[in-house]
Design an enzyme around this catalytic site. Structure first.
Site, PDB file in Angstrom:
ATOM      1  CB  SER A  23      -0.858   0.071   1.271  1.00 43.75           C
ATOM      2  OG  SER A  23      -1.705  -1.028   1.354  1.00 43.75           O
ATOM      3  CG  HIS A  54      -2.703  -2.223  -3.279  1.00 43.29           C
ATOM      4  ND1 HIS A  54      -1.777  -3.215  -3.140  1.00 43.29           N
ATOM      5  CD2 HIS A  54      -2.933  -1.755  -2.040  1.00 43.29           C
ATOM      6  CE1 HIS A  54      -1.463  -3.353  -1.867  1.00 43.29           C
ATOM      7  NE2 HIS A  54      -2.150  -2.476  -1.176  1.00 43.29           N
ATOM      8  CG  HIS A  76      -4.734  -7.081   0.680  1.00 41.62           C
ATOM      9  ND1 HIS A  76      -4.784  -6.197  -0.368  1.00 41.62           N
ATOM     10  CD2 HIS A  76      -3.625  -6.769   1.395  1.00 41.62           C
ATOM     11  CE1 HIS A  76      -3.733  -5.386  -0.298  1.00 41.62           C
ATOM     12  NE2 HIS A  76      -3.014  -5.699   0.743  1.00 41.62           N
ATOM     13  CE1 TYR A  78      -8.149  -5.098   2.019  1.00 43.71           C
ATOM     14  CE2 TYR A  78      -6.319  -5.799   3.395  1.00 43.71           C
ATOM     15  CZ  TYR A  78      -6.838  -4.973   2.399  1.00 43.71           C
ATOM     16  OH  TYR A  78      -6.036  -4.054   1.797  1.00 43.71           O
ATOM     17  CD  GLU A  79      -8.100  -6.668  -2.255  1.00 48.63           C
ATOM     18  OE1 GLU A  79      -8.433  -6.025  -3.262  1.00 48.63           O
ATOM     19  OE2 GLU A  79      -6.973  -7.179  -2.126  1.00 48.63           O
ATOM     20  CB  ALA A 106       1.486  -0.356   4.765  1.00 46.73           C
ATOM     21  CG  MET A 204      -4.544  -6.090   7.633  1.00 43.75           C
ATOM     22  SD  MET A 204      -5.841  -4.938   7.162  1.00 43.75           S
ATOM     23  CE  MET A 204      -5.857  -3.840   8.587  1.00 43.75           C
ATOM     24  CB  SER A 205      -0.382  -8.269   2.966  1.00 39.39           C
ATOM     25  OG  SER A 205       0.750  -7.544   3.410  1.00 39.39           O
ATOM     26  CG  ASN A 228      -0.456   2.681  11.369  1.00 38.86           C
ATOM     27  OD1 ASN A 228      -0.369   2.220  10.228  1.00 38.86           O
ATOM     28  ND2 ASN A 228      -0.897   1.971  12.396  1.00 38.86           N
ATOM     29  CG  HIS A 240      -6.391   3.126   3.850  1.00 37.15           C
ATOM     30  ND1 HIS A 240      -5.414   2.165   4.027  1.00 37.15           N
ATOM     31  CD2 HIS A 240      -6.572   3.222   2.517  1.00 37.15           C
ATOM     32  CE1 HIS A 240      -5.034   1.702   2.844  1.00 37.15           C
ATOM     33  NE2 HIS A 240      -5.717   2.328   1.908  1.00 37.15           N
TER      34      HIS A 240
HETATM   35  N1  HPA Z   1      -2.584  -2.778  11.440  1.00 31.94           N
HETATM   36  C1  HPA Z   1      -2.716  -3.672  10.451  1.00 31.94           C
HETATM   37  N2  HPA Z   1      -2.299  -3.443   9.216  1.00 31.94           N
HETATM   38  C2  HPA Z   1      -1.728  -2.267   8.957  1.00 31.94           C
HETATM   39  C3  HPA Z   1      -1.551  -1.287   9.931  1.00 31.94           C
HETATM   40  C4  HPA Z   1      -2.017  -1.556  11.257  1.00 31.94           C
HETATM   41  O1  HPA Z   1      -1.899  -0.756  12.177  1.00 31.94           O
HETATM   42  N3  HPA Z   1      -0.959  -0.223   9.336  1.00 31.94           N
HETATM   43  C5  HPA Z   1      -0.761  -0.561   8.043  1.00 31.94           C
HETATM   44  N4  HPA Z   1      -1.229  -1.792   7.803  1.00 31.94           N
END
Ligand code: HPA
Length: 266
Positions: A23, A54, A76, A78-79, A106, A204-205, A228, A240
């Site tokens: 991302s 993406h 992903h 989650y998609e 990320a 998440m990947s 973050n 996001h």
């Molecule tokens: N959590 C999960 N996935 C992420 C985060 C997070 O804080 N930041 C970027 N991808």
């Protein structure tokens, strides 16, 4: 795989290294010389990437003489994709000739020594996604039924990445990545739990791709951008847009690191 056949016809050469861009981290694709771009939508069976930030394209080209394939955008879980779909691109890359894969993502920073914008080499992972691309009948032509994962993230590659980061003037710490399904960011209680079980990063990947790569005997380097601090670490919410903005801010450092490392592992 039809995808392999269709790409072989369109490629100037076989890639030795594949790079997956996460991302907001798509800038490296613009660094390739002699680039040939193939939108995912033109590749048979390739899962389209729908996440914001993406691009959804494959870019082939050279970096300092090395043949590289860049996957700009990933599928992903989650998609709604299966773990097999999430690993599809990695498997195609191996079949095209890539012996190594550089995976970027990320991530949220759980380790309190990290700060927003830090780059971290993943040393190991904890797969909490509840799925696995190797579930189901094993394809013996790809790899063994029960693959070893004791050095899933190549130690030599981590040393190369650390040295190149140092030459570029920054430290590249290492950390353990906890892979979750998403798509919501974690609760503060989940982050405390993840810290307790030894995670430094959360995202998440990556886990499906790394599992599939190890299954096929590919060497893996994975680098997280701490976009973050994880939930509850700071007294602020995670959104996001902030994740993408941090990706943009580290863009030049991240690209410089990939440009330095990729030819050394090709
Ligand atoms: N959590 C999960 N996935 C992420 C985060 C997070 O804080 N930041 C970027 N991808």
């Amino acid at each position: 795989m039809d995808a392999v056949e269709s790409l072989r016809d369109r490629l100037p050469g076989a890639p030795s290294v594949a790079v997956i861009l996460g991302s907001g981290l798509g800038a490296f694709a613009e660094e390739l010389t002699g680039a040939v771009t193939v939108p995912y939508s033109e590749i048979p069976g390739w899962p389209a990437s729908t996440a914001v930030g993406h691009a959804g394209k494959l870019v082939f080209g050279k970096v300092a003489g090395a043949n590289v394939a860049v996957l700009s955008g990933r599928a992903h879980l989650y998609e709604g994709y299966t773990a097999q779909q999430a690993a599809f691109g990695t498997r195609v890359m191996k079949r095209l000739g890539a012996h190594s894969i550089v995976i970027t993502n990320a991530a949220g920073g759980i380790n309190l020594s990290y700060s927003q914008g830090a780059l971290v080499a993943i040393s190991d992972h904890i797969n909490l996604q509840g799925v696995n691309p190797l579930a189901g009948p094993n394809d013996d032509s790809l790899g063994p039924r029960f693959p070893d994962m004791s050095e899933a993230y190549n130690i030599g590659y981590r040393a190369i990445a650390r040295a190149e980061a140092k030459s570029l003037g920054f430290e590249l710490p290492e950390g353990v990545y906890a892979a979750l399904l998403g798509p919501n960011y974690e609760t503060p209680a989940e982050i405390r739990y993840l810290r307790t079980i030894g995670a430094d990063l959360v995202g998440m990947s990556t886990a499906p791709e790394v599992i599939a790569a190890n299954h096929m005997g590919m060497k893996v380097l994975a680098i997280s951008c701490v976009t973050n601090m994880a939930a509850g670490v700071l007294d602020q919410k995670i959104d996001h847009e902030e994740v993408l903005e941090t990706g943009r801010q580290v863009r030049s450092r991240f690209t410089a690191l990939l440009k330095a490392v990729v030819p050394r592992i090709a």
